[in-house]
Design a protein around this motif. Structure first.
Motif, short mmCIF file in Angstrom:
data_model
loop_
_atom_site.label_atom_id
_atom_site.label_comp_id
_atom_site.label_asym_id
_atom_site.label_seq_id
_atom_site.Cartn_x
_atom_site.Cartn_y
_atom_site.Cartn_z
N ILE A 191 5.65 -7.70 6.28
CA ILE A 191 5.56 -6.44 5.57
C ILE A 191 4.23 -6.40 4.81
O ILE A 191 3.79 -7.41 4.27
CB ILE A 191 6.73 -6.26 4.58
CG1 ILE A 191 6.65 -4.88 3.92
CG2 ILE A 191 6.75 -7.36 3.54
CD1 ILE A 191 7.84 -4.54 3.05
N LYS A 192 3.61 -5.24 4.82
CA LYS A 192 2.38 -5.06 4.06
C LYS A 192 2.23 -3.57 3.79
O LYS A 192 1.93 -2.79 4.69
CB LYS A 192 1.16 -5.61 4.80
CG LYS A 192 -0.12 -5.60 3.96
CD LYS A 192 -1.24 -6.31 4.70
CE LYS A 192 -2.53 -6.30 3.88
NZ LYS A 192 -2.41 -7.07 2.62
N ASN A 193 2.53 -3.19 2.56
CA ASN A 193 2.36 -1.79 2.18
C ASN A 193 1.73 -1.75 0.79
O ASN A 193 1.30 -2.77 0.25
CB ASN A 193 3.70 -1.05 2.23
CG ASN A 193 4.76 -1.69 1.35
OD1 ASN A 193 4.46 -2.30 0.33
ND2 ASN A 193 6.02 -1.56 1.76
N ALA A 194 1.71 -0.56 0.23
CA ALA A 194 1.02 -0.39 -1.05
C ALA A 194 1.68 -1.18 -2.17
O ALA A 194 1.02 -1.57 -3.14
CB ALA A 194 0.97 1.09 -1.40
N GLU A 195 2.99 -1.44 -2.05
CA GLU A 195 3.73 -2.10 -3.12
C GLU A 195 3.90 -3.60 -2.90
O GLU A 195 3.84 -4.39 -3.85
CB GLU A 195 5.10 -1.45 -3.28
CG GLU A 195 5.85 -1.92 -4.51
CD GLU A 195 7.16 -1.17 -4.71
OE1 GLU A 195 7.86 -1.45 -5.71
OE2 GLU A 195 7.48 -0.30 -3.86
N PHE A 196 4.10 -4.01 -1.63
CA PHE A 196 4.39 -5.42 -1.34
C PHE A 196 3.43 -5.95 -0.28
O PHE A 196 3.30 -5.36 0.80
CB PHE A 196 5.84 -5.57 -0.86
CG PHE A 196 6.85 -5.02 -1.82
CD1 PHE A 196 7.10 -5.63 -3.03
CD2 PHE A 196 7.53 -3.84 -1.51
CE1 PHE A 196 8.03 -5.10 -3.91
CE2 PHE A 196 8.45 -3.31 -2.39
CZ PHE A 196 8.71 -3.94 -3.59
N GLU A 197 2.85 -7.10 -0.57
CA GLU A 197 1.95 -7.72 0.40
C GLU A 197 2.69 -8.64 1.36
O GLU A 197 2.27 -8.80 2.50
CB GLU A 197 0.87 -8.53 -0.34
CG GLU A 197 -0.12 -7.67 -1.11
CD GLU A 197 -1.24 -8.51 -1.69
OE1 GLU A 197 -1.23 -9.74 -1.46
OE2 GLU A 197 -2.11 -7.94 -2.36
N THR A 198 3.78 -9.26 0.89
CA THR A 198 4.52 -10.23 1.72
C THR A 198 6.01 -10.06 1.51
O THR A 198 6.48 -9.38 0.58
CB THR A 198 4.14 -11.68 1.35
OG1 THR A 198 4.63 -11.95 0.02
CG2 THR A 198 2.65 -11.90 1.42
N ASN A 199 6.77 -10.72 2.38
CA ASN A 199 8.23 -10.74 2.23
C ASN A 199 8.66 -11.49 0.96
O ASN A 199 9.73 -11.21 0.41
CB ASN A 199 8.87 -11.40 3.45
CG ASN A 199 8.91 -10.47 4.66
OD1 ASN A 199 9.06 -9.26 4.51
ND2 ASN A 199 8.76 -11.02 5.85
N TRP A 200 7.83 -12.41 0.50
CA TRP A 200 8.10 -13.08 -0.77
C TRP A 200 8.21 -12.05 -1.90
O TRP A 200 9.14 -12.07 -2.70
CB TRP A 200 6.98 -14.06 -1.13
CG TRP A 200 6.96 -15.35 -0.39
CD1 TRP A 200 6.09 -15.72 0.59
CD2 TRP A 200 7.84 -16.47 -0.58
NE1 TRP A 200 6.37 -16.99 1.03
CE2 TRP A 200 7.44 -17.48 0.32
CE3 TRP A 200 8.91 -16.71 -1.42
CZ2 TRP A 200 8.07 -18.70 0.40
CZ3 TRP A 200 9.56 -17.95 -1.35
CH2 TRP A 200 9.14 -18.93 -0.45
N ASP A 201 7.21 -11.18 -1.96
CA ASP A 201 7.18 -10.17 -3.02
C ASP A 201 8.38 -9.23 -2.95
O ASP A 201 9.00 -8.91 -3.97
CB ASP A 201 5.88 -9.35 -2.92
CG ASP A 201 4.65 -10.22 -3.04
OD1 ASP A 201 4.45 -10.83 -4.10
OD2 ASP A 201 3.89 -10.30 -2.05
N LEU A 202 8.69 -8.80 -1.72
CA LEU A 202 9.81 -7.87 -1.54
C LEU A 202 11.13 -8.52 -1.96
O LEU A 202 11.92 -7.92 -2.70
CB LEU A 202 9.88 -7.42 -0.07
CG LEU A 202 11.06 -6.52 0.30
CD1 LEU A 202 11.02 -5.22 -0.50
CD2 LEU A 202 11.06 -6.24 1.81
N SER A 203 11.39 -9.74 -1.49
CA SER A 203 12.68 -10.38 -1.79
C SER A 203 12.81 -10.67 -3.29
O SER A 203 13.89 -10.51 -3.87
CB SER A 203 12.82 -11.68 -1.00
OG SER A 203 11.82 -12.63 -1.37
#
Length: 270
Positions: A191-203
């Motif tokens: 995943i890479k969007n304006a809010e999250f660079e990695t799955n680490w950040d999202l989770s």
């Protein structure tokens, strides 16, 4: 003629002494067998030998039938004692002290009660495909599919899911002694969007946001909680299929035991 016969009779050797001699040897042999058997630790073998000897001499000597010989039990060696002590220590460590066993019993009853409440809520709201509870020797775990909580690629908790979080929080207020971990997980699709660079950040963000809703209940102490993101690195299913990836995207709320059980309870939920 009679003189010759008499001389021949005098030269004949008297062998009658062989009978008591043979009996004596037999008794000595039996005595040595008894002494050997009585020096052994294994009393079962001793009894077997006694029965065999009784059977062999059933037509003659009856000494063995009421023998008063007591088997000599040798003292265990220091190595044997150490092994026994280690085994006892290991068993006690596995089982725990009586106080620990009582605490485990108490916690198991409490967590089973909480699990029943959650399972009833899941059944009443037709959430069996989205939520699952599982009681183990470490914790009571509530697993929530990500599609029940978040939109794709988002960490914002859906309005309906916020109600779920509030309900769980209300239940947790009745069990203030347990620490609670909220963990976020993703699949392995980058995943890479304006809010999250990695799955680490999202989770991590998903776990934190869900935990914040639980903490809206003022009766729950914040010191009981921790939030953590595992990203894609602890899957529970394959990432090679859409269904497997869907199972891997989840949030887990774990109510942690204060005393761990030595064995898994094996109680699972729907």
């Amino acid at each position: 003629m009679s003189k010759k016969h008499k001389q021949h009779h005098d030269e004949h050797i008297d062998e009658s002494w062989l009978i008591p001699y043979a009996d004596l040897l037999t008794l000595l042999l039996a005595l040595f067998i008894i002494l050997f058997a009585s020096s052994q630790v294994d009393s079962k073998k001793y009894e077997q030998i006694m029965r065999s000897l009784n059977s062999a001499f059933s037509g003659g000597v009856s000494f063995f039938e009421e023998s008063t010989v007591v088997p000599v039990v040798t003292a265990p060696s220091s190595e044997t004692k150490k092994k026994d002590e280690d085994a006892k220590s290991e068993q006690q460590e596995l089982q725990g002290s009586p106080e620990q066993q009582e605490q485990i019993k108490k916690e198991t009853a409490e967590l089973q009660e909480l699990k029943q409440k959650l399972d009833q809520y899941i059944a009443d709201n037709n959430l069996s495909t989205q939520l699952e509870t599982k009681l183990t020797n470490d914790m009571l775990m509530i697993t929530i599919r990500d599609n029940a909580l978040f939109a794709s690629g988002s960490a914002t908790v859906k309005p309906d899911a916020q109600k779920l979080a509030v309900t769980i929080g209300d239940m947790l207020t009745q069990y203030p002694q347990y620490q609670i971990e909220v963990a976020g997980y993703t699949d392995n699709i980058p995943i890479k969007n304006a809010e999250f660079e990695t799955n680490w950040d999202l989770s991590a963000k998903r776990a934190l946001n869900f935990m914040k809703i639980l903490l809206q209940n003022g009766s729950i102490g914040p010191d009981r909680f921790r939030a953590i993101g595992y990203g894609e690195y602890r899957p529970i299913d394959t990432n090679d299929t859409a269904d497997g990836r869907s199972k891997n995207r989840r949030v887990e709320v774990s109510i942690l035991r204060t005393v761990k059980e030595p064995t898994t309870i094996g109680a699972t939920g729907n």
